[in-house]
Design a protein around this motif. Structure first.
Motif, PDB file in Angstrom:
ATOM      1  N   ARG A 261      47.817  51.399  49.469  1.00  0.00           N
ATOM      2  CA  ARG A 261      46.621  50.552  49.456  1.00  0.00           C
ATOM      3  C   ARG A 261      46.996  49.091  49.652  1.00  0.00           C
ATOM      4  NH1 ARG A 261      45.236  53.797  45.042  1.00  0.00           N
ATOM      5  NH2 ARG A 261      45.493  52.096  43.542  1.00  0.00           N
TER       6      ARG A 261
ATOM      7  N   ALA B 215      46.081  46.793  52.957  1.00  0.00           N
ATOM      8  CA  ALA B 215      45.295  45.573  52.766  1.00  0.00           C
ATOM      9  C   ALA B 215      45.991  44.334  53.314  1.00  0.00           C
ATOM     10  CB  ALA B 215      44.993  45.382  51.280  1.00  0.00           C
TER      11      ALA B 215
ATOM     12  N   ALA C  64      44.427  37.640  42.438  1.00  0.00           N
ATOM     13  CA  ALA C  64      43.084  38.212  42.528  1.00  0.00           C
ATOM     14  C   ALA C  64      42.970  39.156  43.721  1.00  0.00           C
ATOM     15  CB  ALA C  64      42.041  37.099  42.622  1.00  0.00           C
ATOM     16  N   ASP C  65      43.603  38.801  44.826  1.00  0.00           N
ATOM     17  CA  ASP C  65      43.592  39.684  45.997  1.00  0.00           C
ATOM     18  C   ASP C  65      44.227  41.033  45.660  1.00  0.00           C
ATOM     19  OD1 ASP C  65      42.488  37.672  47.610  1.00  0.00           O
ATOM     20  OD2 ASP C  65      44.468  36.918  48.201  1.00  0.00           O
TER      21      ASP C  65
ATOM     22  N   ARG D 214      44.666  42.351  42.636  1.00  0.00           N
ATOM     23  CA  ARG D 214      43.859  43.052  41.635  1.00  0.00           C
ATOM     24  C   ARG D 214      42.690  43.781  42.290  1.00  0.00           C
ATOM     25  NH1 ARG D 214      41.474  38.952  38.095  1.00  0.00           N
ATOM     26  NH2 ARG D 214      39.917  38.880  39.747  1.00  0.00           N
ATOM     27  N   GLU D 215      42.108  43.146  43.311  1.00  0.00           N
ATOM     28  CA  GLU D 215      40.978  43.783  44.003  1.00  0.00           C
ATOM     29  C   GLU D 215      41.392  45.088  44.655  1.00  0.00           C
ATOM     30  OE1 GLU D 215      37.700  42.696  47.487  1.00  0.00           O
ATOM     31  OE2 GLU D 215      38.952  41.120  46.608  1.00  0.00           O
ATOM     32  N   VAL D 216      42.646  45.146  45.112  1.00  0.00           N
ATOM     33  CA  VAL D 216      43.152  46.362  45.762  1.00  0.00           C
ATOM     34  C   VAL D 216      43.614  47.399  44.749  1.00  0.00           C
ATOM     35  CG1 VAL D 216      44.967  47.262  47.267  1.00  0.00           C
ATOM     36  CG2 VAL D 216      43.796  45.137  47.863  1.00  0.00           C
TER      37      VAL D 216
ATOM     38  N   GLY E 225      43.125  47.200  41.246  1.00  0.00           N
ATOM     39  CA  GLY E 225      42.354  47.314  40.024  1.00  0.00           C
ATOM     40  C   GLY E 225      43.155  46.815  38.851  1.00  0.00           C
TER      41      GLY E 225
ATOM     42  N   ASP F  18      44.254  44.338  35.503  1.00  0.00           N
ATOM     43  CA  ASP F  18      44.421  42.910  35.260  1.00  0.00           C
ATOM     44  C   ASP F  18      45.213  42.278  36.390  1.00  0.00           C
ATOM     45  OD1 ASP F  18      43.092  43.171  32.826  1.00  0.00           O
ATOM     46  OD2 ASP F  18      44.965  43.638  31.779  1.00  0.00           O
ATOM     47  N   ASP F  19      45.162  40.936  36.457  1.00  0.00           N
ATOM     48  CA  ASP F  19      45.970  40.230  37.444  1.00  0.00           C
ATOM     49  C   ASP F  19      47.436  40.549  37.238  1.00  0.00           C
ATOM     50  OD1 ASP F  19      43.841  39.003  38.585  1.00  0.00           O
ATOM     51  OD2 ASP F  19      44.202  37.013  37.751  1.00  0.00           O
TER      52      ASP F  19
END
Length: 213
Positions: free
Chosen positions: A85, A89, A202-203, A205-207, A209, A211-212
């Motif tokens: 993933r 990304a 943050a990028d 984490r978005e991928v 899931g 915490d940072d």
């Protein structure tokens, strides 16, 4: 004598690729800094790169692949879908991923505590060069170790000043990105960002899931 600076023509790309395959050390573009580029499996080229850069031997080189899927050849992870993933990304792009190394990575200067740092660059000149080399390329920024901070871009002028008399060739080919260094994401344990760049926590984490990192 300072190494010649070459424009990224087809003829010059062939010349630089040949020099890498022959065991030379060249300067080539990336998504960020210009870097020393060499054959990762050639011990003499690796030794020479450390000498040119005066790089501490405990700091490994990064292994760059042209095909994002090649991370499977050199790195392994208990959650390969999670790594995939991240790869989907952000690769090609300015993100290096630290993974447990496979047996293919047996070079001392590419491993650290059983791990390897792998990248896949988007720079079109680098990708054209990598296609001609037809194998992974080891890289580290083209400056003397400890002399440049993260806010300084290693461009052609700085590379010539630092390593121009000790490398074989210098290949132009920008643009080189908006930051001075690629993000390094360590996935050999709990995800952790070791160096910040264009790809943010943050990028990631978005991928992935959670915490940072």
């Amino acid at each position: 004598m300072t190494a010649p600076v070459l424009e990224p023509t087809d003829e010059n790309l062939d010349r630089v690729a040949t020099r890498i395959r022959e065991g030379g050390v060249v300067v080539a573009p990336s998504d960020t800094n210009l870097g020393l580029a060499l054959d990762p499996w050639n011990p003499e080229a690796v030794r020479r790169a450390y000498e040119i850069k005066d790089r501490p031997t405990h700091k490994p080189l990064t292994l760059f692949v042209r095909d994002p899927a090649d991370w499977h050849r050199f790195g392994t992870h208990e959650d390969p879908d999670g790594v995939q993933r991240v790869v989907d990304a952000f690769w090609p792009g300015p993100l290096n991923i630290v993974l447990d190394a496979t047996d293919r990575v047996d070079a001392e200067r590419l491993r650290r505590d059983g791990t390897v740092s792998i990248g896949c660059l988007s720079n079109p000149t680098w990708r054209a060069l990598a296609a001609r080399v037809d194998g992974p390329i080891a890289m580290t920024s083209a400056n003397r170790s400890g002399t440049v901070d993260d806010d300084t871009l290693v461009d052609v002028a700085l590379a010539r000043e630092h390593v121009g008399e000790t490398v074989d060739l210098i290949l132009r080919g920008g643009p080189q990105g908006t930051t001075r260094a690629s993000t390094i994401l360590d996935m050999s344990g709990d995800p952790e960002i070791l160096r910040r760049g264009d790809v943010t926590a943050a990028d990631v984490r978005e991928v992935l899931g959670g915490d940072d990192p």
